[in-house]
Design a protein around this motif. Structure first.
Motif, short mmCIF file in Angstrom:
data_model
loop_
_atom_site.label_atom_id
_atom_site.label_comp_id
_atom_site.label_asym_id
_atom_site.label_seq_id
_atom_site.Cartn_x
_atom_site.Cartn_y
_atom_site.Cartn_z
N GLU A 299 15.75 6.85 -2.74
CA GLU A 299 14.66 6.33 -3.55
C GLU A 299 14.11 5.03 -2.96
O GLU A 299 14.87 4.06 -2.78
CB GLU A 299 15.16 6.09 -4.98
CG GLU A 299 15.69 7.37 -5.62
CD GLU A 299 16.43 7.16 -6.92
OE1 GLU A 299 16.47 8.11 -7.73
OE2 GLU A 299 16.97 6.07 -7.14
N GLN B 238 6.91 5.97 -8.94
CA GLN B 238 7.05 7.41 -9.18
C GLN B 238 7.50 7.63 -10.61
O GLN B 238 8.38 6.93 -11.11
CB GLN B 238 8.06 8.07 -8.23
CG GLN B 238 8.02 9.59 -8.32
CD GLN B 238 9.19 10.28 -7.66
OE1 GLN B 238 10.26 10.38 -8.26
NE2 GLN B 238 8.99 10.76 -6.45
N LEU C 58 7.16 9.17 -2.71
CA LEU C 58 8.01 10.36 -2.59
C LEU C 58 9.47 9.93 -2.48
O LEU C 58 9.80 8.97 -1.79
CB LEU C 58 7.60 11.15 -1.35
CG LEU C 58 8.24 12.53 -1.15
CD1 LEU C 58 7.85 13.47 -2.28
CD2 LEU C 58 7.82 13.11 0.19
N CYS C 59 10.34 10.65 -3.17
CA CYS C 59 11.79 10.48 -3.02
C CYS C 59 12.32 11.72 -2.30
O CYS C 59 11.61 12.71 -2.13
CB CYS C 59 12.47 10.32 -4.38
SG CYS C 59 11.95 8.85 -5.29
N PRO D 215 1.72 12.17 -14.75
CA PRO D 215 2.98 11.46 -14.91
C PRO D 215 3.11 10.86 -16.31
O PRO D 215 2.11 10.44 -16.91
CB PRO D 215 2.90 10.34 -13.86
CG PRO D 215 1.45 10.17 -13.58
CD PRO D 215 0.74 11.43 -13.97
N GLN E 105 10.63 5.26 -10.96
CA GLN E 105 11.03 4.33 -9.91
C GLN E 105 10.10 3.12 -9.95
O GLN E 105 8.89 3.28 -10.13
CB GLN E 105 10.92 4.99 -8.53
CG GLN E 105 12.02 5.98 -8.20
CD GLN E 105 13.38 5.31 -8.15
OE1 GLN E 105 14.27 5.68 -8.91
NE2 GLN E 105 13.54 4.35 -7.27
N GLN F 34 1.61 8.15 -6.24
CA GLN F 34 3.05 8.02 -6.43
C GLN F 34 3.77 8.12 -5.09
O GLN F 34 3.30 8.74 -4.14
CB GLN F 34 3.57 9.11 -7.37
CG GLN F 34 2.99 9.06 -8.78
CD GLN F 34 3.71 10.01 -9.70
OE1 GLN F 34 4.88 9.84 -10.02
NE2 GLN F 34 3.00 11.04 -10.16
N LYS G 144 8.56 10.58 -13.73
CA LYS G 144 8.99 11.94 -14.04
C LYS G 144 9.40 12.04 -15.50
O LYS G 144 9.88 11.07 -16.08
CB LYS G 144 10.20 12.34 -13.17
CG LYS G 144 9.87 12.71 -11.75
CD LYS G 144 11.10 13.28 -11.06
CE LYS G 144 10.76 13.79 -9.66
NZ LYS G 144 11.93 14.41 -8.99
N PRO H 223 9.09 14.93 -5.45
CA PRO H 223 7.87 14.23 -5.87
C PRO H 223 7.90 13.91 -7.36
O PRO H 223 8.74 14.41 -8.11
CB PRO H 223 6.78 15.25 -5.57
CG PRO H 223 7.46 16.58 -5.72
CD PRO H 223 8.88 16.38 -5.26
N GLY H 224 6.96 13.08 -7.79
CA GLY H 224 6.80 12.78 -9.21
C GLY H 224 6.02 13.86 -9.92
O GLY H 224 5.57 14.84 -9.32
#
Length: 614
Positions: free
Chosen positions: A303, A79, A246-247, A223, A97, A244, A81, A218-219
């Motif tokens: 995470e 992921q 998901l957190c 990205p 991540q 990606q 960001k 989400p990312g």
């Protein structure tokens, strides 16, 4: 028993050791990398993530110098960001991540296949010094290797002790043996030693978490990526639509805090077992509950640790509580009511050599050819470690070749800011990078790392001629567009008034580069050129102002601070800044600027309060 000779030896296969070993080997030095376990090269001991505020900029600087961390996370991230996007681009910073297992495997494979790099699974227990110069290292197996330079990057392994409640055992990482021999070496040669601490949360079983009412995180799409050299080459962004993970976000509760307070005496920190100093900016949950007692909840990010694992990293919940209390605490959090712990949280204490023992090249002042990098210098974080690692590795190779070392200035990189802070101010607690530590943050952005440092990377032999040629061509194109937008003019209506503006003036206002296209101007086709032209022109007047302020910083010694000054009334000061200014009571603004933890932002606030900013 003498078994081999090398130009440089690197001790430790963590993030600092990897970059040091790869840089040294890529510069042509015959390099040996000593690790306690060859299977854990590149292991992410704590959070499986790379980047963050300021940290992500460091990763791009490492990449611009020919390092590996950026490529590793681009290939193994799950992921991505861009942080701080609500603020100006000067403080944007990428974060990702990682798939913990894939990241480790990637780094191990790169080290194994790197020309001039030899991996040895053995513990270095002594460094042989003759005439204040490194000449060899000795290992636990009784072997001796002749070397011209050594980089010590032992992370948390140097005399490491793990704490889980009142239980303690020697370890450099959970259930991995510590390194003990080198502590005696440092004592024998008169190096002072500090004890620092850090910690990590438990790892949770994803199958036992109820995500139904949790906030998804989400990312970004597209990205951000870290390396200029991963596909698409010549950009800091992936293509849209990248897969990606998901957190999720949850929060502690008053019940969580009650459980912690009730058991504070059973934590290693508040129970008195740990004497080491922990990181102010990454505190344990018990530290948060004690120091921020007015807050009824703290954010927790859940995470994933990888694509093919059920382990979840609960970011924000590191602790040294006994394991049975950990179970109770974690289950008091929404979504975790039935959670199972796979690995318990723990705190770890380890030896640190004060970085004031070093030159800005990261070579020790006492012993030629001995370099330090990473946690050993009192820093915290993978990125800080890797940034020091690549600098130490470069200078170890230069030392082996009998060449002059390099150092990075504060005005050319965040790595330079970090190293300067470390060797001039020292550390009273684990050091972490922030953009506020920089007086050049408008110039040291995440988007221009490759423009700032690729020439040095090429001159050192860490970037290829083809790579550097590409950067120079892009830089020439950027400069051409900047000059073009400064020289052209267009009539723009502002209310009932129509005036003539250059495109650069419009970009300084609220216009974007795509707005210029609507006004009939051509715009760059290359996405990086387009982005960089817009950022440079938008920030140009602010950069000029920043440069003038930095010139004034030299005059700070003449600006007195009243000894009865009430720092609680100064707007814009952090809690930490107020604490330190009250404690040290500096006589001048210049003296205040040298107090550890006092940032350029604090100095600006003081000058504004005193009416001296202009």
């Amino acid at each position: 028993m003498l078994v081999d000779e090398f130009d440089a030896a690197v001790i430790g296969g963590g993030h600092a050791g990897i970059e040091a070993a790869l840089a040294s080997a890529r510069m042509g030095a015959k390099t040996v990398l000593f690790v306690l376990n060859a299977d854990t090269i590149g292991q992410m001991s704590c959070n499986p993530a790379i980047g963050g505020i300021a940290k992500g900029i460091v990763v791009r600087e490492i990449d611009a110098l020919g390092g590996e961390m950026g490529k590793a996370i681009d290939h193994t991230g799950i992921q991505f960001k861009m942080l701080n996007t609500r603020k100006g681009k000067a403080v944007w910073s990428p974060r990702a991540q990682a798939d913990k297992k894939l990241y480790r495997e990637y780094m191990k494979r790169v080290c194994e296949t790197q020309e001039n790099l030899h991996i040895k699974q053995d513990e270095v227990v002594d460094i042989i010094v003759e005439n204040d110069r490194v000449v060899a290292v000795k290992t636990k197996l009784g072997l001796e290797y002749r070397v011209k330079a050594v980089v010590v990057a032992t992370g948390t392994f140097l005399k490491g002790l793990i704490y889980i409640g009142d239980k303690t055992f020697p370890a450099g990482r959970a259930w991995e043996p510590p390194s003990t021999g080198l502590t005696d070496f440092y004592k024998r040669h008169g190096f002072p030693l500090l004890r620092f601490k850090t910690g990590t949360p438990a790892r949770l079983d994803k199958r036992t978490i109820d995500f139904s009412n949790l906030e998804p995180a989400p990312g970004d799409d597209p990205p951000p990526k870290f390396s200029f050299w991963t596909e698409p080459v010549g950009s800091y962004w992936f293509e849209k639509g990248k897969k990606q993970a998901l957190c999720w976000i949850t929060y502690t509760t008053p019940k969580t805090h009650e459980i912690i307070r009730k058991n504070l005496h059973r934590t290693a920190l508040y129970g008195g077992l740990i004497k080491g100093i922990g990181p102010r900016y990454c505190p344990s949950i018990e530290d948060k509950v004690v120091k921020f007692s007015d807050k009824d909840r703290h954010t927790v990010f859940l995470e994933p640790e990888g694509w093919d694992t059920v382990e979840i990293y609960p970011n924000g919940l590191s602790t040294s509580l006994p394991e049975e209390v950990q179970w109770e605490m974690y289950r008091s959090i929404p979504g975790l009511e039935k959670v199972e712990l796979i690995r318990p949280a723990y705190a770890i204490e380890y030896d640190v050599v004060p970085p004031t023992e070093l030159y800005p090249t990261l070579e020790t002042k006492k012993i030629k050819g001995l370099f330090h990098a990473g946690n050993l210098n009192g820093t915290t974080g993978y990125e800080e470690a890797a940034g020091q690692g690549i600098l130490a590795g470069i200078n170890a190779a230069l030392r082996a070749f009998g060449k002059e070392p390099i150092y990075l200035r504060r005005d050319e990189s965040y790595i330079g800011i970090m190293v300067d802070d470390l060797v001039t101010k020292g550390v009273l607690e684990p050091y972490r990078l922030f953009t506020s530590r920089s007086e050049y943050r408008l110039q040291l952005r995440q988007d221009n790392a490759i423009l700032r440092l690729s020439k040095l990377g090429y001159e050192l032999g860490l970037l290829t001629e083809e790579q550097y040629k590409m950067v120079k061509e892009l830089q020439r194109e950027i400069e051409s567009w900047v000059e073009f937008y400064k020289s052209q003019r267009v009539a723009v209506a502002v209310g009932s008034d129509t005036r003539s503006y250059t495109p650069s003036q419009l970009l300084t206002a609220e216009y974007t580069i795509d707005d210029l296209k609507a006004l009939g101007f051509e715009v760059p086709e290359h996405p990086y050129v387009k982005e960089e032209v817009e950022v440079q022109l938008k920030y140009e007047p602010y950069i000029e102002r920043e440069q003038k302020l930095n010139e004034r910083l030299k005059k700070l010694e003449g600006i007195a601070l009243p000894q009865d000054m009430d720092y609680d009334k100064v707007p814009g000061l952090t809690h930490e800044a107020r604490e330190k200014l009250k404690k040290f009571r500096p006589m001048t603004v210049g003296q205040a600027s040298r107090i550890d933890g006092i940032t350029p932002a604090t100095i600006t606030a003081l000058l504004a309060y005193l009416g001296k900013l202009d």
